[in-house]
Design a protein around this motif. Structure first.
Motif, PDB file in Angstrom:
ATOM      1  N   ASN A 270     -80.322  51.861  61.068  1.00 30.26           N
ATOM      2  CA  ASN A 270     -80.033  52.612  62.292  1.00 30.26           C
ATOM      3  C   ASN A 270     -80.024  51.747  63.552  1.00 30.26           C
ATOM      4  N   ASP A 271     -80.086  50.418  63.353  1.00 30.89           N
ATOM      5  CA  ASP A 271     -79.930  49.450  64.451  1.00 30.89           C
ATOM      6  C   ASP A 271     -81.072  49.514  65.470  1.00 30.89           C
ATOM      7  N   LYS A 272     -82.234  49.983  65.067  1.00 27.54           N
ATOM      8  CA  LYS A 272     -83.376  49.989  65.989  1.00 27.54           C
ATOM      9  C   LYS A 272     -84.045  48.625  66.056  1.00 27.54           C
ATOM     10  N   TYR A 273     -83.989  47.886  64.948  1.00 27.80           N
ATOM     11  CA  TYR A 273     -84.543  46.528  64.965  1.00 27.80           C
ATOM     12  C   TYR A 273     -83.505  45.593  65.580  1.00 27.80           C
ATOM     13  N   PRO A 274     -83.891  44.710  66.506  1.00 27.93           N
ATOM     14  CA  PRO A 274     -82.885  43.945  67.263  1.00 27.93           C
ATOM     15  C   PRO A 274     -82.272  42.736  66.569  1.00 27.93           C
ATOM     16  N   PHE A 275     -82.968  42.110  65.626  1.00 30.19           N
ATOM     17  CA  PHE A 275     -82.491  40.836  65.082  1.00 30.19           C
ATOM     18  C   PHE A 275     -81.919  41.033  63.676  1.00 30.19           C
ATOM     19  N   ILE A 276     -80.697  41.538  63.607  1.00 30.12           N
ATOM     20  CA  ILE A 276     -80.043  41.849  62.333  1.00 30.12           C
ATOM     21  C   ILE A 276     -78.871  40.896  62.115  1.00 30.12           C
ATOM     22  N   ARG A 277     -78.658  40.472  60.889  1.00 26.49           N
ATOM     23  CA  ARG A 277     -77.534  39.585  60.593  1.00 26.49           C
ATOM     24  C   ARG A 277     -76.877  39.983  59.270  1.00 26.49           C
ATOM     25  N   LYS A 278     -75.590  39.676  59.152  1.00 33.63           N
ATOM     26  CA  LYS A 278     -74.844  39.937  57.929  1.00 33.63           C
ATOM     27  C   LYS A 278     -75.006  38.770  56.956  1.00 33.63           C
ATOM     28  N   LEU A 279     -74.961  39.093  55.672  1.00 31.40           N
ATOM     29  CA  LEU A 279     -75.010  38.083  54.619  1.00 31.40           C
ATOM     30  C   LEU A 279     -73.659  38.031  53.914  1.00 31.40           C
ATOM     31  N   TYR A 280     -73.164  36.808  53.686  1.00 33.57           N
ATOM     32  CA  TYR A 280     -71.841  36.633  53.089  1.00 33.57           C
ATOM     33  C   TYR A 280     -71.898  35.705  51.882  1.00 33.57           C
ATOM     34  N   ALA A 281     -70.976  35.936  50.964  1.00 34.63           N
ATOM     35  CA  ALA A 281     -70.617  34.934  49.957  1.00 34.63           C
ATOM     36  C   ALA A 281     -69.252  34.402  50.363  1.00 34.63           C
ATOM     37  N   LEU A 282     -69.178  33.118  50.678  1.00 28.94           N
ATOM     38  CA  LEU A 282     -67.910  32.488  51.058  1.00 28.94           C
ATOM     39  C   LEU A 282     -67.415  31.659  49.879  1.00 28.94           C
ATOM     40  N   LEU A 283     -66.180  31.921  49.446  1.00 25.57           N
ATOM     41  CA  LEU A 283     -65.595  31.212  48.308  1.00 25.57           C
ATOM     42  C   LEU A 283     -64.467  30.307  48.771  1.00 25.57           C
ATOM     43  N   ASN A 284     -64.466  29.114  48.237  1.00 26.23           N
ATOM     44  CA  ASN A 284     -63.377  28.158  48.458  1.00 26.23           C
ATOM     45  C   ASN A 284     -62.923  27.681  47.088  1.00 26.23           C
ATOM     46  N   ASP A 285     -62.044  28.465  46.477  1.00 25.66           N
ATOM     47  CA  ASP A 285     -61.632  28.183  45.102  1.00 25.66           C
ATOM     48  C   ASP A 285     -60.155  27.817  45.059  1.00 25.66           C
ATOM     49  N   GLU A 286     -59.703  27.393  43.904  1.00 25.05           N
ATOM     50  CA  GLU A 286     -58.305  27.046  43.730  1.00 25.05           C
ATOM     51  C   GLU A 286     -57.444  28.279  43.925  1.00 25.05           C
ATOM     52  N   ARG A 287     -56.250  28.096  44.410  1.00 20.03           N
ATOM     53  CA  ARG A 287     -55.359  29.216  44.722  1.00 20.03           C
ATOM     54  C   ARG A 287     -55.131  30.112  43.498  1.00 20.03           C
ATOM     55  N   GLY A 288     -55.420  31.391  43.709  1.00 16.14           N
ATOM     56  CA  GLY A 288     -55.161  32.369  42.667  1.00 16.14           C
ATOM     57  C   GLY A 288     -56.162  32.380  41.525  1.00 16.14           C
ATOM     58  N   ARG A 289     -57.218  31.546  41.575  1.00 16.14           N
ATOM     59  CA  ARG A 289     -58.153  31.470  40.460  1.00 16.14           C
ATOM     60  C   ARG A 289     -59.340  32.408  40.696  1.00 16.14           C
ATOM     61  N   TYR A 290     -59.668  33.207  39.705  1.00 16.30           N
ATOM     62  CA  TYR A 290     -60.821  34.088  39.790  1.00 16.30           C
ATOM     63  C   TYR A 290     -61.784  33.720  38.665  1.00 16.30           C
ATOM     64  N   GLY A 291     -62.559  32.673  38.903  1.00 19.07           N
ATOM     65  CA  GLY A 291     -63.478  32.180  37.898  1.00 19.07           C
ATOM     66  C   GLY A 291     -64.889  32.682  38.120  1.00 19.07           C
ATOM     67  N   LEU A 292     -65.856  31.892  37.655  1.00 17.64           N
ATOM     68  CA  LEU A 292     -67.258  32.301  37.688  1.00 17.64           C
ATOM     69  C   LEU A 292     -67.803  32.482  39.110  1.00 17.64           C
ATOM     70  N   PRO A 293     -67.398  31.674  40.114  1.00 15.67           N
ATOM     71  CA  PRO A 293     -67.881  31.957  41.464  1.00 15.67           C
ATOM     72  C   PRO A 293     -67.549  33.378  41.912  1.00 15.67           C
ATOM     73  N   HIS A 294     -66.307  33.786  41.657  1.00 22.07           N
ATOM     74  CA  HIS A 294     -65.885  35.136  42.025  1.00 22.07           C
ATOM     75  C   HIS A 294     -66.646  36.178  41.193  1.00 22.07           C
ATOM     76  N   GLY A 295     -66.874  35.882  39.933  1.00 19.65           N
ATOM     77  CA  GLY A 295     -67.585  36.818  39.068  1.00 19.65           C
ATOM     78  C   GLY A 295     -69.007  37.074  39.538  1.00 19.65           C
ATOM     79  N   PHE A 296     -69.716  36.005  39.936  1.00 20.75           N
ATOM     80  CA  PHE A 296     -71.103  36.166  40.396  1.00 20.75           C
ATOM     81  C   PHE A 296     -71.148  36.921  41.724  1.00 20.75           C
ATOM     82  N   ALA A 297     -70.225  36.597  42.635  1.00 17.50           N
ATOM     83  CA  ALA A 297     -70.188  37.293  43.924  1.00 17.50           C
ATOM     84  C   ALA A 297     -69.877  38.778  43.722  1.00 17.50           C
ATOM     85  N   GLN A 298     -68.954  39.084  42.815  1.00 18.30           N
ATOM     86  CA  GLN A 298     -68.615  40.474  42.549  1.00 18.30           C
ATOM     87  C   GLN A 298     -69.782  41.216  41.908  1.00 18.30           C
ATOM     88  N   PHE A 299     -70.577  40.517  41.093  1.00 14.28           N
ATOM     89  CA  PHE A 299     -71.764  41.146  40.514  1.00 14.28           C
ATOM     90  C   PHE A 299     -72.732  41.562  41.611  1.00 14.28           C
TER      91      PHE A 299
END
Length: 324
Positions: A265-294
């Motif tokens: 509800n945004d009452k706590y002031p110090f909030i941040r988003k968490l991301y998985a950033l992927l830098n993979d070969e074009r069009g490849r959906y390997g294990l990095p993508h699989g773990f992030a999707q899990f």
């Protein structure tokens, strides 16, 4: 006529030989070629050190489900990890910031496939020694401490002169914690108090605050939860988690701890988003993508929730309960 026939035979023979050589060459495998799939193989990825507790929990369940998948983390500072990711030395990095436009455009120009996956939210917690009775603080006073305007406890709490200087402990000079403090709390300005120092990791910050009555630490909230409490309402018993108010003066009524409900509800002031950033070969959906999707699956998001973080996805209902 014979010479023409001979030439054709030689040409056909040459083509057959070339084809056989090509076939042999195709059978030779590149020892460095990737063989991982969405749920099999081995990869190494990066993660900001402040996410170690939650990433370890996600990996434990992921490995239990996918027996042929092995993901190994390298815990490091946010700056170090992003540098390796952008140089194609990591395929995935867990962090608190998205790709900058210049970074994204550069990766695309080099035929990479950058993907941003929002996995959840956490908060930065202000921790103090468990014997410190000053438990409420406002955002402006946090700024005063970080800029050196308030160097002593009496500058914030006049009755606490005996506690002496305020010493501020961070995890790493180039961590996501320091980046958030300078970017979001101080408005892009550096930490200038002479009483601040960086340890090597979050566990060291907690230990330092446990041992020094005049210290405070700034850490990611996923390090706080007491595993014995399934309600996520009990923090580490060896430290005091301070209540933070958006506006002065800080009181029990307008100050909040980094509980999931107050992040939601945004009452706590110090909030941040968490991301998985992927830098993979074009069009490849390997294990990095699989773990992030899990991690953004129902099961992965429940792990985040049980660890005291706020999932990015799912139906969340908040009810306020008055306890007499």
């Amino acid at each position: 006529m014979k010479s023409i026939a001979s030439t054709l035979v030689i040409f056909i023979a040459s083509m057959l030989t070339f084809g056989m050589l090509s076939a042999c060459q195709e059978k030779k495998k590149d020892p460095n070629a990737r063989t991982d799939t969405y749920a099999t193989g081995k990869i190494t990825f990066g993660a900001d050190e402040s996410f170690m507790p939650i990433i370890d929990e996600e990996m434990e369940v992921f490995h239990h489900i996918y027996k042929d998948a092995h993901v190994t983390p390298k815990y490091m500072s946010e700056s170090e990890g992003m540098n390796l990711l952008l140089k194609d030395k990591l395929l995935m990095m867990f962090t608190t910031r998205d790709f900058k436009k210049s970074e994204y455009d550069n990766l695309k120009a080099r035929q990479r496939f950058p993907i941003t996956i929002h996995i959840g939210y956490d908060a930065l917690a202000i921790i103090a020694n468990k014997n410190n009775t000053d438990s409420c603080i406002c955002v402006d006073d946090v700024k005063r401490i970080l800029t050196g305007e308030a160097l002593n406890w009496k500058d914030i709490y006049p009755a606490s002169a005996s506690r002496g200087e305020i010493v501020v402990a961070f995890d790493n000079k180039t961590s996501s914690t320091v980046h958030y403090v300078e970017d979001s709390i101080l408005g892009g300005k550096p930490i200038t108090t002479p009483n601040a120092f960086a340890t090597k990791k979050t566990a060291d910050v907690i230990k330092y605050v446990e041992e020094h009555p005049n210290a405070i630490g700034i850490i990611g909230s996923n390090w706080l939860n007491d595993k014995r409490d399934t309600t996520n309402l009990t923090f580490n018993r060896n430290i005091r988690v301070m209540l933070v108010a958006k506006h002065a003066p800080a009181t029990w009524k307008n100050s909040y701890k980094p509980y999931q409900g107050y992040i939601y509800n945004d009452k706590y002031p110090f909030i941040r988003k968490l991301y998985a950033l992927l830098n993979d070969e074009r069009g490849r959906y390997g294990l990095p993508h699989g773990f992030a999707q899990f991690i953004i699956s129902q099961r992965g998001q429940m792990i985040l929730f049980k660890a005291g973080l706020l999932p990015a996805y799912g139906n969340i209902a908040i009810r306020e309960v008055k306890v007499n």
